[in-house]
Write an enzyme that holds these catalytic residues in place. Structure first.
Site, PDB file in Angstrom:
ATOM      1  N   LYS A 260      32.667  38.843  35.345  1.00 19.29           N
ATOM      2  CA  LYS A 260      33.104  37.971  36.443  1.00 19.29           C
ATOM      3  C   LYS A 260      32.043  37.953  37.546  1.00 19.29           C
ATOM      4  O   LYS A 260      31.690  36.886  38.065  1.00 19.29           O
ATOM      5  CB  LYS A 260      34.454  38.450  37.003  1.00 19.29           C
ATOM      6  CG  LYS A 260      35.610  38.239  36.020  1.00 19.29           C
ATOM      7  CD  LYS A 260      36.893  38.933  36.454  1.00 19.29           C
ATOM      8  CE  LYS A 260      37.967  38.784  35.379  1.00 19.29           C
ATOM      9  NZ  LYS A 260      39.213  39.488  35.671  1.00 19.29           N
TER      10      LYS A 260
ATOM     11  N   GLN B  90      41.405  44.256  39.478  1.00 16.98           N
ATOM     12  CA  GLN B  90      41.485  44.245  38.019  1.00 16.98           C
ATOM     13  C   GLN B  90      42.644  45.122  37.546  1.00 16.98           C
ATOM     14  O   GLN B  90      42.813  46.260  37.994  1.00 16.98           O
ATOM     15  CB  GLN B  90      40.142  44.728  37.415  1.00 16.98           C
ATOM     16  CG  GLN B  90      40.035  44.590  35.904  1.00 16.98           C
ATOM     17  CD  GLN B  90      40.006  43.141  35.412  1.00 16.98           C
ATOM     18  OE1 GLN B  90      39.679  42.220  36.152  1.00 16.98           O
ATOM     19  NE2 GLN B  90      40.350  42.932  34.161  1.00 16.98           N
TER      20      GLN B  90
ATOM     21  N   ASP C 141      43.455  35.143  41.323  1.00 14.41           N
ATOM     22  CA  ASP C 141      43.999  35.458  39.996  1.00 14.41           C
ATOM     23  C   ASP C 141      45.316  34.732  39.759  1.00 14.41           C
ATOM     24  O   ASP C 141      45.794  34.657  38.626  1.00 14.41           O
ATOM     25  CB  ASP C 141      44.268  36.969  39.904  1.00 14.41           C
ATOM     26  CG  ASP C 141      43.258  37.693  39.034  1.00 14.41           C
ATOM     27  OD1 ASP C 141      42.658  37.053  38.152  1.00 14.41           O
ATOM     28  OD2 ASP C 141      43.084  38.909  39.240  1.00 14.41           O
TER      29      ASP C 141
END
Ligand code: GUN
Length: 292
Positions: free
Chosen positions: A52, A96, A119
């Site tokens: 990412k 994450q 997200d």
């Protein structure tokens, strides 16, 4: 059979985003800044987060990786989330998952400002998704939808079976595909560990989406001729022929299933790169929505 090439599609999206960034730069405008928080040393999570951050650099976004030892307390992590929420330079950030057991993932997710939740995991963004209101869509389902769109795959009126009801993929994707949108308007069946006759249900799918993290779960006898098969699985399995000692394995037994499909995603190179592309799209949008 046509391979749904997520790698090339995501490269095209990154090129488009890169051009948008160059234009902003040429006008002296702000460029998006994404922060990724990684807790602990899980190899898979580290690989994803690094990918990412690398994608950000490639496109011309600013990015920062914040790493914590797995012993970090919940309070310390929540304090960091709060400080990122009020940092004007940060347009979006992600934590994450999974987090270590002593940290409540939902508490951390809920602490993220929904306007920076690129997200799309915050309950407010998930609620907006259900109601088809503006908000951030979860990156993996949004990436799958984008892949279907770019390959012009007809979804309206199709029977879609999703295997796995995770908060990150199966649950939101089942809703997104059922909405009155294009892609969308599917008749969706969401299957899970308690589903009876799963093979039979899958055989009825025009579009079959496997997101349970069980390598080779979907076999040829579960797939209708001409089906579109999307494999979200990315389990690491040992592979002594690889320098790293491992390879990624999908939820679909690719070799036997592929020959029955109209379209299928490979692993790797299918859904994974699309997740990253969606995250980048969300981050640019997060900054644009600030009106800067
Ligand atoms: N873990 C697995 N997939 C994801 C994702 O898309 N975002 C975050 N934050 N964690 C994940």
């Amino acid at each position: 059979m046509i391979l749904l090439d997520g790698k090339t599609t995501s490269e095209n999206i990154r090129k488009e985003l890169g051009e948008a960034i160059q234009l902003r730069k040429s006008k002296g405008m702000k460029i998006p800044h994404l922060v990724a928080i990684l807790v602990g040393n899980d190899g898979g999570s580290k690989t994803y987060v690094e990918a990412k951050v690398k994608a950000c650099e490639q496109i011309g976004f600013e990015s920062s990786l914040i790493r914590y030892d797995e012993t970090i307390s919940e309070k310390e992590l929540l304090d960091k989330v709060h400080s990122l929420n009020i940092d004007d330079d940060i347009d979006g950030f992600i934590v994450q998952l999974p987090l270590p057991k002593h940290i409540d993932e939902m508490k951390v997710t809920e602490a993220i400002d929904p306007k920076k939740d690129v997200d799309g995991f915050h309950p407010m963004n998930l609620g907006n998704m259900v109601l088809n209101l503006p908000g951030f869509l979860p990156a993996t389902p949004a990436g799958i939808i984008e892949l279907l769109k770019r390959y012009k795959i007809e979804t309206e009126g199709k029977n879609c079976v999703v295997i796995g009801r995770s908060n990150i993929v199966g649950m939101p994707l089942s809703i997104m595909l059922a909405r009155n949108t294009n892609p969308g308007n599917c008749t969706v069946t969401l299957t899970h560990s308690k589903t009876k006759n799963i093979k039979e249900i899958c055989r009825n799918a025009d579009i079959l989406i496997a997101a349970i993290g069980k390598p080779d779960f979907v076999t040829a006898d579960m797939v209708k001729n001409g089906a579109v098969v999307i494999d979200v699985g990315t389990t690491r399995v040992e592979d002594p022929t690889k320098l790293s000692g491992w390879k990624l394995k999908g939820d679909v037994k690719f070799d036997e299933v592929a020959e029955k499909c109209s379209y299928i995603t490979p692993v790797p190179g299918g859904v994974g790169p699309m997740t990253i592309a969606s995250l980048m799209i969300n981050t640019l949008r997060a900054m644009e929505l600030k009106g800067i």
